[in-house]
Design an enzyme around this catalytic site. Structure first.
Site, PDB file in Angstrom:
ATOM      1  N   LYS A  22       2.836 -11.239   1.265  1.00 19.48           N
ATOM      2  CA  LYS A  22       2.853 -10.308   2.410  1.00 19.48           C
ATOM      3  C   LYS A  22       1.438 -10.029   2.910  1.00 19.48           C
ATOM      4  O   LYS A  22       1.170 -10.079   4.107  1.00 19.48           O
ATOM      5  CB  LYS A  22       3.521  -8.994   1.988  1.00 19.48           C
ATOM      6  CG  LYS A  22       3.348  -7.871   2.989  1.00 19.48           C
ATOM      7  CD  LYS A  22       4.053  -6.607   2.572  1.00 19.48           C
ATOM      8  CE  LYS A  22       3.235  -5.656   1.745  1.00 19.48           C
ATOM      9  NZ  LYS A  22       2.159  -4.937   2.450  1.00 19.48           N
ATOM     10  N   ASN A  23       0.537  -9.733   1.979  1.00 23.17           N
ATOM     11  CA  ASN A  23      -0.800  -9.308   2.408  1.00 23.17           C
ATOM     12  C   ASN A  23      -1.649 -10.457   2.945  1.00 23.17           C
ATOM     13  O   ASN A  23      -2.726 -10.235   3.479  1.00 23.17           O
ATOM     14  CB  ASN A  23      -1.529  -8.580   1.270  1.00 23.17           C
ATOM     15  CG  ASN A  23      -0.919  -7.210   1.012  1.00 23.17           C
ATOM     16  OD1 ASN A  23      -0.045  -6.761   1.754  1.00 23.17           O
ATOM     17  ND2 ASN A  23      -1.370  -6.556  -0.041  1.00 23.17           N
ATOM     18  N   CYS A 116      -0.243   7.496   5.462  1.00 23.32           N
ATOM     19  CA  CYS A 116       0.990   6.817   5.068  1.00 23.32           C
ATOM     20  C   CYS A 116       1.424   7.391   3.732  1.00 23.32           C
ATOM     21  O   CYS A 116       0.828   8.344   3.239  1.00 23.32           O
ATOM     22  CB  CYS A 116       0.777   5.310   4.972  1.00 23.32           C
ATOM     23  SG  CYS A 116      -0.141   4.834   3.514  1.00 23.32           S
ATOM     24  N   ARG A 121      -5.055   7.000   5.630  1.00 23.23           N
ATOM     25  CA  ARG A 121      -5.331   5.562   5.805  1.00 23.23           C
ATOM     26  C   ARG A 121      -6.403   5.410   6.889  1.00 23.23           C
ATOM     27  O   ARG A 121      -6.110   4.924   7.992  1.00 23.23           O
ATOM     28  CB  ARG A 121      -4.034   4.879   6.203  1.00 23.23           C
ATOM     29  CG  ARG A 121      -3.801   3.461   5.712  1.00 23.23           C
ATOM     30  CD  ARG A 121      -3.438   3.381   4.263  1.00 23.23           C
ATOM     31  NE  ARG A 121      -3.474   2.002   3.797  1.00 23.23           N
ATOM     32  CZ  ARG A 121      -2.421   1.340   3.338  1.00 23.23           C
ATOM     33  NH1 ARG A 121      -1.261   1.924   3.277  1.00 23.23           N
ATOM     34  NH2 ARG A 121      -2.538   0.091   2.922  1.00 23.23           N
ATOM     35  N   ASP A 305      -1.905  -2.167  -6.322  1.00 23.00           N
ATOM     36  CA  ASP A 305      -0.519  -2.516  -5.997  1.00 23.00           C
ATOM     37  C   ASP A 305       0.304  -2.860  -7.244  1.00 23.00           C
ATOM     38  O   ASP A 305       1.530  -2.946  -7.166  1.00 23.00           O
ATOM     39  CB  ASP A 305      -0.479  -3.705  -5.021  1.00 23.00           C
ATOM     40  CG  ASP A 305      -0.907  -3.301  -3.621  1.00 23.00           C
ATOM     41  OD1 ASP A 305      -1.036  -2.093  -3.351  1.00 23.00           O
ATOM     42  OD2 ASP A 305      -1.121  -4.206  -2.788  1.00 23.00           O
ATOM     43  N   ARG A 397      10.057  -3.957   2.756  1.00 22.20           N
ATOM     44  CA  ARG A 397       8.778  -4.234   3.423  1.00 22.20           C
ATOM     45  C   ARG A 397       7.998  -5.337   2.712  1.00 22.20           C
ATOM     46  O   ARG A 397       7.162  -5.992   3.329  1.00 22.20           O
ATOM     47  CB  ARG A 397       7.903  -2.974   3.452  1.00 22.20           C
ATOM     48  CG  ARG A 397       8.341  -1.952   4.487  1.00 22.20           C
ATOM     49  CD  ARG A 397       7.320  -0.833   4.581  1.00 22.20           C
ATOM     50  NE  ARG A 397       5.984  -1.387   4.458  1.00 22.20           N
ATOM     51  CZ  ARG A 397       5.038  -0.922   3.637  1.00 22.20           C
ATOM     52  NH1 ARG A 397       5.279   0.113   2.872  1.00 22.20           N
ATOM     53  NH2 ARG A 397       3.860  -1.488   3.588  1.00 22.20           N
TER      54      ARG A 397
END
Ligand code: UD1
Length: 418
Positions: A22-23, A116, A121, A305, A397
């Site tokens: 994803k990143n 968030c 952020r 993460d 997500r």
């Protein structure tokens, strides 16, 4: 609306491929704007954040369609430079489009990303770097109005190695005349993936993976076919699942070199982990041992993460673990949910102390954020009886299909309508 039902205490046995990262794919999708051409992204994960990026690209006048696991994006028709507030709210990291839009259109307008679920952020480093390259930015009234008569390369120094700021400035610098250096750049593997993508499109970027990235801007970029790297946090999640539930699993495509701080701690806790070019094998047959303090840090430190999923894996360990979260101010929201399952965790500021318990009990819990949700799945695999996990939009997500993957690894998990 749907929920996950998990029946825990079943040994895992099986293998699964690891989805694209994803990143990596989010900044690469922003970077496609620089090409004005067709890009085929292979191994692109089907995720909600990818869908939102596609919606942004389409709203800007670009085409995008899927061909199996390849996302084909054509940015030749780009005509807009504004991102609506609705799309900005859907995905805070959409600020990554700024650098690319300024480089290509010489202007951009989007709403200021607010806080968030992980805490504030800020994007001050992104904006300072873009200003230094020659962008006028008016950030009054919650909207960022950005304009330039032409970007000029220069030396940029980040006060902290922000992943997003490094990526945004790499993209803007591709459109700047001359040489830009980014000092104290983030060193994450996803930055290397972005560099490799940009170079495949004809850019001249080097140094990614070290703390100095150099970009020779002003090159005419073109389309390409590119394969997105495997997602190291998804791989970390499934390694933690095997550590929590015990068993033997194989993660195809996973690369241990991206995960060494995570695998080192899992080995210390008692897992046997082997890697080869095909992927990572993890075998765990006993109750885990407590490990040394786990301090999150910028890469190559322990990834923030992976904090929640490792915590979940260690809930039943022998001894006490201390976590220190140093990247985000509000990243222990999963703790209250884990406590519902019988975990013994005390949080004080940035520190969480986890005393291993003999047994966890399945419970009804809610995902609080993306990785916190993954931690609930890991804990549920280690808990006695049934757990129900709600608020799956967070998980969607970042995990293409966590239910499919954990089922392939032998877990008793299903997604049902709620
Ligand atoms: C990226 C990842 C996210 C990961 C994080 C840290 C993506 C899409 N997301 O987020 O999954 O958790 O890296 O590894 O790649 N900061 C500032 N000012 C700025 C920018 C950042 O103060 O202008 C602070 C942040 O508040 C945070 C820290 O720097 O405390 C790290 O943030 P950053 O590395 O920028 O994370 P993201 O790029 O947002």
């Amino acid at each position: 609306m749907s929920r996950l039902l998990v029946y825990g205490r079943k040994q895992l046995r099986g293998e699964t491929p690891i989805q694209g990262a994803k990143n990596s794919v989010l900044p690469i999708l922003a970077a496609t704007i620089l090409t004005g051409d067709t890009v085929a992204l292979q191994h692109c994960p089907h995720l909600r954040d990818v869908d939102i990026s596609v919606q942004i690209l389409r709203a800007l006048g670009c085409d995008a369609h899927w061909e199996m696991d390849t996302l084909v994006v054509d940015t030749a028709g780009l005509k807009g430079w504004k991102i609506s507030d609705i799309l900005m709210r859907e995905m805070r990291s959409s600020a990554i489009f700024l650098g690319a839009m300024i480089a290509r259109c010489h202007q951009a307008e989007l709403s200021y990303p607010g806080g968030c679920e992980l805490g504030p952020r800020p994007i001050d480093l992104h904006l300072a770097g873009l200003r230094a390259l020659g962008t006028d930015i008016d950030d009054s009234g919650g909207t960022l109005h950005c304009q330039t008569c032409g970007l000029l390369g220069r030396e940029l120094v980040l006060s902290l190695p922000s992943v997003g700021a490094t990526e945004n400035l790499m993209l803007a610098a591709c459109g700047a005349e001359g040489c830009t250096t980014i000092t104290n750049a983030a060193r994450e593997p996803e930055i290397v993936d972005l560099q490799d993508f940009l170079n495949a499109c004809g850019a001249e970027v080097r140094g990614a993976g070290s703390s100095t990235v150099t970009i020779i801007g002003g090159k005419r970029l073109h389309g390409c076919t590119y394969t997105v790297m495997p997602d190291r946090i998804v791989a970390a999640t499934y390694l933690c699942a095997a550590a929590a539930a015990t068993g033997e699993i194989f993660l195809r495509n996973a690369k241990e070199e991206h995960l060494t701080t995570v695998t080192a701690l899992l080995r210390e806790a008692g897992c046997e982990i082997k890697n080869d070019t095909a992927g990572i094998a993890c075998c765990c047959h006993r109750r885990l041992q407590a490990v040394g303090p786990i301090r999150t840090a910028a890469y190559p430190g322990f990834p923030t993460d992976a904090q929640a999923v490792l915590m979940a894996a260690l809930l039943r360990c022998q001894g006490t673990n201390v976590f220190e979260e140093n990247i985000f101010s509000n990243r222990y929201r999963h703790v209250d949910e884990l406590v519902r399952m019988g975990a013994d965790i005390r949080v004080s500021g940035r520190v969480a102390v986890v005393h291993g318990v003999e047994q966890l009990q399945g419970a009804c819990v809610c995902c609080t954020d993306l990785r916190g949700g993954a931690a609930l799945c890991v804990a549920a695999l280690a808990a006695e009886g049934k757990s129900c996990i709600d608020q799956l939009r967070h998980l969607d997500r970042g995990y293409e299909d966590i239910c499919r993957d954990l089922s392939a690894l032998g877990a008793d998990i299903k997604r049902v309508a709620s």
